[in-house]
Design a protein around this motif. Structure first.
Motif, short mmCIF file in Angstrom:
data_model
loop_
_atom_site.label_atom_id
_atom_site.label_comp_id
_atom_site.label_asym_id
_atom_site.label_seq_id
_atom_site.Cartn_x
_atom_site.Cartn_y
_atom_site.Cartn_z
N ASP A 1 0.97 -1.25 0.65
CA ASP A 1 0.05 -0.32 0.03
C ASP A 1 0.67 1.23 0.05
O ASP A 1 2.07 1.45 0.51
N ASN A 2 0.08 2.18 -0.04
CA ASN A 2 0.63 3.52 0.02
C ASN A 2 1.64 4.28 -0.71
O ASN A 2 3.05 4.70 -0.82
N GLY A 3 1.74 3.26 -2.20
CA GLY A 3 2.90 3.59 -2.99
C GLY A 3 4.52 2.55 -2.93
O GLY A 3 5.61 2.22 -4.04
N VAL A 4 4.02 1.80 -1.78
CA VAL A 4 5.48 0.56 -1.99
C VAL A 4 5.44 -0.27 -3.13
O VAL A 4 6.77 -0.71 -3.68
N ASP A 5 4.40 -0.64 -3.63
CA ASP A 5 3.68 -1.15 -5.11
C ASP A 5 4.82 0.12 -6.28
O ASP A 5 5.35 -0.79 -7.49
N VAL A 6 4.91 1.23 -6.27
CA VAL A 6 5.55 2.34 -6.81
C VAL A 6 7.14 1.53 -6.97
O VAL A 6 7.69 1.47 -7.69
N LEU A 7 7.45 1.91 -6.11
CA LEU A 7 8.50 0.85 -5.31
C LEU A 7 9.16 -0.18 -6.56
O LEU A 7 10.52 -0.58 -6.78
N VAL A 8 8.83 -1.04 -5.78
CA VAL A 8 8.96 -2.46 -6.70
C VAL A 8 8.96 -1.96 -8.11
O VAL A 8 9.94 -2.49 -8.52
N LYS A 9 7.50 -1.38 -8.68
CA LYS A 9 7.81 -1.10 -10.21
C LYS A 9 9.16 -0.44 -10.56
O LYS A 9 9.80 -1.32 -11.35
N ARG A 10 9.35 0.78 -9.93
CA ARG A 10 10.28 1.44 -10.30
C ARG A 10 11.66 0.96 -10.45
O ARG A 10 13.06 1.16 -11.21
N TYR A 11 12.75 0.12 -9.34
CA TYR A 11 13.85 -0.14 -9.03
C TYR A 11 13.36 -2.29 -8.91
O TYR A 11 15.06 -2.15 -8.84
N LEU A 12 12.84 -2.22 -8.56
CA LEU A 12 13.04 -3.71 -9.11
C LEU A 12 13.10 -4.79 -10.92
O LEU A 12 12.53 -4.36 -11.15
N SER A 13 14.43 -5.31 -10.93
CA SER A 13 13.76 -5.78 -12.04
C SER A 13 13.85 -7.25 -12.03
O SER A 13 14.48 -8.16 -11.91
N ASP A 14 12.52 -7.44 -12.51
CA ASP A 14 11.85 -8.86 -12.74
C ASP A 14 12.29 -9.77 -11.46
O ASP A 14 12.66 -10.29 -11.39
N PRO A 15 11.28 -9.14 -10.62
CA PRO A 15 11.87 -9.97 -9.08
C PRO A 15 10.67 -10.80 -8.69
O PRO A 15 9.91 -11.19 -9.28
N VAL A 16 11.16 -11.81 -8.08
CA VAL A 16 10.63 -12.45 -7.74
C VAL A 16 9.88 -12.61 -6.55
O VAL A 16 10.09 -11.46 -5.43
N THR A 17 8.36 -13.32 -6.90
CA THR A 17 7.61 -12.29 -5.19
C THR A 17 7.44 -14.00 -4.69
O THR A 17 6.55 -14.47 -4.87
N HIS A 18 7.56 -13.22 -2.99
CA HIS A 18 7.99 -14.41 -2.24
C HIS A 18 6.46 -14.02 -1.09
O HIS A 18 7.19 -13.32 -0.33
N SER A 19 5.12 -14.67 -0.52
CA SER A 19 4.13 -14.21 0.42
C SER A 19 4.55 -15.09 1.52
O SER A 19 4.34 -16.21 0.72
N VAL A 20 4.70 -15.37 2.54
CA VAL A 20 4.16 -16.10 3.80
C VAL A 20 3.07 -15.49 4.77
O VAL A 20 2.73 -16.72 5.60
#
Length: 213
Positions: A189-208
């Motif tokens: 939330d609150n713009g964290v998704d923007v950070l992911v799109k802008r700064y991570l390259s083809d990231p692998v997502t792991h949710s526990v």
């Protein structure tokens, strides 16, 4: 599953065992095979899920093969929203760094900056920092981020809640684009998704943990 089976170097496994840490948490089991290979990772998990070791182990393992730290040019950066969390991260990361012959320092506000500036001038491999004081020291020329190989954002959602995201973006813009980046957050939330799109390259997502927890 053991840390060794996940690919953690034996020297770091031995350091963990000295502290009675022998079984990885789910977030560590999920992320370590990717992070140790240098992949960008988005880890979803609440506080207490074991995120600090999840990023400290690959950070130290991947820096261990490099050269000596040079003055004012750290090789890895961990951003945290509060001085309490930054201190906790340093306490976890410190023994691992020592086992690999790496140096680290912690940077946060509310205390005199001279010891922090002096540590950076001597040369440290890993900087654990809160965004506000780090930006102050960047502005003073006390360090550069152009040699950063690995960047970690811990509790990114908490940083967003505290209004740190503009500063975080300015900091990340100063790090090389080709470096490994890991982001850990309970929510996007609150713009964290923007950070992911802008700064991570083809990231692998792991949710526990589900976001609601």
């Amino acid at each position: 599953m053991t840390f060794g089976a996940l690919g953690v170097p034996s020297s770091l496994v031995a350091s963990l065992e000295k502290r009675g840490i022998t079984e990885p948490f789910p977030i560590q089991t999920a992320t370590l095979p990717d992070t140790l290979r240098g992949r960008d990772v988005l880890g979803r998990g609440r506080t207490g899920s074991g995120k600090t070791l999840a990023f400290s182990l690959p950070l130290v393992a991947r820096l261990a093969d490099g050269g000596r730290a040079r003055s004012r040019t750290p090789r890895a950066l961990v951003l945290a929203p509060t001085r309490e969390l930054a201190t906790q991260i340093a306490d976890t990361l410190g023994p691992l760094a020592a086992a690999a012959g790496l140096s680290h320092t912690v940077i946060f506000g509310g205390v005199g900056q001279n010891p922090q500036v002096n540590a950076l001038a001597r040369g440290v491999d890993v900087v654990v920092a809160c965004p506000g004081r780090l930006e102050d020291l960047l502005g003073q020329g006390a360090l550069r981020l152009d040699q950063i190989e690995i960047t970690v954002l811990d509790e990114a959602d908490h940083m967003a809640d505290l209004g740190f995201l503009p500063g975080v973006k300015r900091i990340l813009d100063k790090t090389p684009r080709g470096g490994q980046r890991m982001l850990f957050s309970a929510t996007l939330d609150n713009g964290v998704d923007v950070l992911v799109k802008r700064y991570l390259s083809d990231p692998v997502t792991h949710s526990v943990d589900p976001a609601s927890s």
